[in-house]
Design a protein around this motif. Structure first.
Motif, short mmCIF file in Angstrom:
data_model
loop_
_atom_site.label_atom_id
_atom_site.label_comp_id
_atom_site.label_asym_id
_atom_site.label_seq_id
_atom_site.Cartn_x
_atom_site.Cartn_y
_atom_site.Cartn_z
N MET A 36 0.29 -1.14 -0.04
CA MET A 36 0.19 0.09 -0.40
C MET A 36 1.10 1.69 0.13
N LYS A 37 0.18 1.88 -0.54
CA LYS A 37 1.16 3.86 -0.53
C LYS A 37 0.82 4.46 0.99
N VAL A 38 1.59 5.26 1.04
CA VAL A 38 1.15 5.73 2.49
C VAL A 38 1.50 7.18 2.42
N GLY A 39 0.58 7.96 2.15
CA GLY A 39 0.63 9.53 2.16
C GLY A 39 1.17 10.06 3.17
N ARG A 40 2.28 11.74 2.00
CA ARG A 40 3.05 12.24 3.23
C ARG A 40 1.71 12.80 4.78
N ASN A 41 0.87 13.39 4.51
CA ASN A 41 -0.04 13.51 4.74
C ASN A 41 -0.60 12.77 6.42
N ASN A 42 -0.18 11.37 6.30
CA ASN A 42 -0.64 10.77 7.20
C ASN A 42 0.41 10.71 8.49
N PHE A 43 1.49 11.94 8.41
CA PHE A 43 2.96 11.93 9.29
C PHE A 43 2.91 13.91 9.46
N ARG A 44 3.14 13.52 11.04
CA ARG A 44 2.66 14.59 11.62
C ARG A 44 4.54 15.29 12.14
N PRO A 45 5.21 16.35 11.65
CA PRO A 45 4.71 16.90 10.48
C PRO A 45 4.85 16.12 8.89
N PRO A 46 4.02 16.88 8.09
CA PRO A 46 4.11 15.82 7.34
C PRO A 46 5.81 15.86 6.45
N PRO A 47 6.05 14.37 6.19
CA PRO A 47 8.15 14.55 5.02
C PRO A 47 7.50 15.11 3.61
N GLN A 48 8.18 15.56 2.51
CA GLN A 48 8.31 15.81 1.68
C GLN A 48 8.15 14.58 0.70
N VAL A 49 8.36 13.69 1.34
CA VAL A 49 7.94 11.85 0.39
C VAL A 49 6.93 11.70 0.50
N ASP A 50 6.61 10.52 -0.33
CA ASP A 50 5.35 9.69 -0.07
C ASP A 50 6.53 8.21 0.10
N SER A 51 5.44 7.61 1.25
CA SER A 51 6.09 6.09 1.46
C SER A 51 4.99 4.85 0.50
N SER A 52 5.68 4.06 1.15
CA SER A 52 4.97 2.68 0.77
C SER A 52 5.29 1.18 1.47
N VAL A 53 3.95 0.51 1.93
CA VAL A 53 4.58 -0.67 2.38
C VAL A 53 4.94 -1.75 1.87
N VAL A 54 5.87 -2.50 1.86
CA VAL A 54 6.38 -3.35 0.97
C VAL A 54 6.44 -5.25 1.84
N ARG A 55 6.19 -6.18 0.99
CA ARG A 55 5.92 -7.55 1.57
C ARG A 55 7.61 -7.72 1.24
N ILE A 56 8.57 -8.25 2.47
CA ILE A 56 9.59 -8.88 1.28
C ILE A 56 9.77 -10.36 1.94
N GLU A 57 9.57 -11.60 1.62
CA GLU A 57 9.62 -12.84 2.10
C GLU A 57 10.80 -13.05 1.55
N PRO A 58 11.78 -13.05 2.23
CA PRO A 58 12.99 -14.59 1.32
C PRO A 58 12.90 -15.19 0.65
N LYS A 59 14.08 -15.90 -0.04
CA LYS A 59 13.20 -16.70 -1.08
C LYS A 59 13.98 -18.11 -0.04
N LEU A 60 13.90 -19.38 -0.46
CA LEU A 60 14.68 -19.73 0.57
C LEU A 60 15.40 -21.21 -0.24
N GLY A 61 16.49 -21.45 0.27
CA GLY A 61 17.73 -22.26 -0.41
C GLY A 61 17.13 -22.94 -1.69
N ARG A 62 16.24 -23.56 -1.71
CA ARG A 62 15.56 -24.42 -2.64
C ARG A 62 14.29 -23.45 -4.00
N ASP A 63 14.57 -21.84 -3.79
CA ASP A 63 14.15 -21.39 -4.56
C ASP A 63 14.96 -20.13 -5.17
#
Length: 242
Positions: A36-63
């Motif tokens: 999901m995107k997290v807009g800068r206006n969700n923070f106080r004070p607002p930063p100058q850039v937007d953010s995003s949430v990323v799911r990072i699932e490490p691959k197992l050795g066989r993958d």
């Protein structure tokens, strides 16, 4: 949660504008999904850039491909040197050819393979930089310098315009007089063309054109399988990157 542009690079796919070496390497190790995107206006004070949430699932050795990551990344550096140029244009530059030749010489030395250093008569190194394939895209610069334009001394007049500085006229005239009394700089001698250099050049051509048929493809359009195929083909020719 990351800065949005960085997050989009982590999750970019081949053909996306932000797809680069970071995208390939991060997805080599893990499955990266944009949540999901997290807009800068969700923070106080607002930063100058937007953010995003990323799911990072490490691959197992066989993958994960059972290859040397250092060597895989070393090859990607050449591929993404000019990510919007064809792979042929990225590999057939003087700098890349010189590094690959050095690596090949080291491989031969470690495996007792004789190297023919005979100089080919008729001149120096071929003009490997004649690689303009009609594209005007810039090289894939580091993220920290992407927005700054060409660096000083590079094509594109990226250096400071001397006429716009505040140097007094007296010092300018003195500097001009001093430079006028100096001999013009010598043109660097062209590198001699050797048989081993031509052999390496032919090996690269063979890999790109005959074996993988990726010479006319751009790195920004290649997927992980294309890069793995390239690495296997180069290794089969005795060319390594780590």
């Amino acid at each position: 949660m990351f800065q949005r542009e960085f997050a989009l690079r982590l999750t970019a796919k081949p053909g996306d504008a932000l797809f680069n070496r970071l995208s390939v390497n991060s997805q080599f190790w893990a499955k990266c999904t944009h949540i999901m995107k997290v807009g800068r206006n969700n923070f106080r004070p607002p930063p100058q850039v937007d953010s995003s949430v990323v799911r990072i699932e490490p691959k197992l050795g066989r993958d994960r491909p059972n290859i040397s990551f250092e060597e895989f990344d070393g090859m990607l550096r050449f591929c993404f040197n000019r990510k919007n140029k064809t792979l042929r244009a990225s590999w057939f530059t003087k700098e890349v050819l010189a590094i690959v030749e050095k690596n090949y010489r080291l491989y031969c030395a470690m495996n007792n393979i004789p190297v023919d250093d005979t100089v080919i008569e008729g001149g120096g190194d071929p003009d490997a930089d004649d690689d303009d394939d009609g594209d005007d895209e810039n090289m894939d610069l580091d993220d920290a310098t992407r927005s700054k334009g060409p660096a000083a001394g590079e094509d594109g007049d990226g250096g400071m315009d001397v006429d716009d500085d505040d140097t007094p006229d007296f010092f300018r005239e003195a500097a001009g007089a001093a430079s006028a009394n100096q001999p013009p700089p010598k043109t660097p001698s062209r590198r001699q063309k050797t048989k081993v250099g031509e052999l390496v050049r032919e090996k690269i051509r063979k890999v790109l054109e005959d074996v993988t048929e990726l010479a006319d493809k751009r790195a920004s359009k290649c997927d992980e399988n294309d890069f793995l195929k390239l690495l296997f083909a180069f290794n089969s020719e005795g060319i390594h990157f780590a």
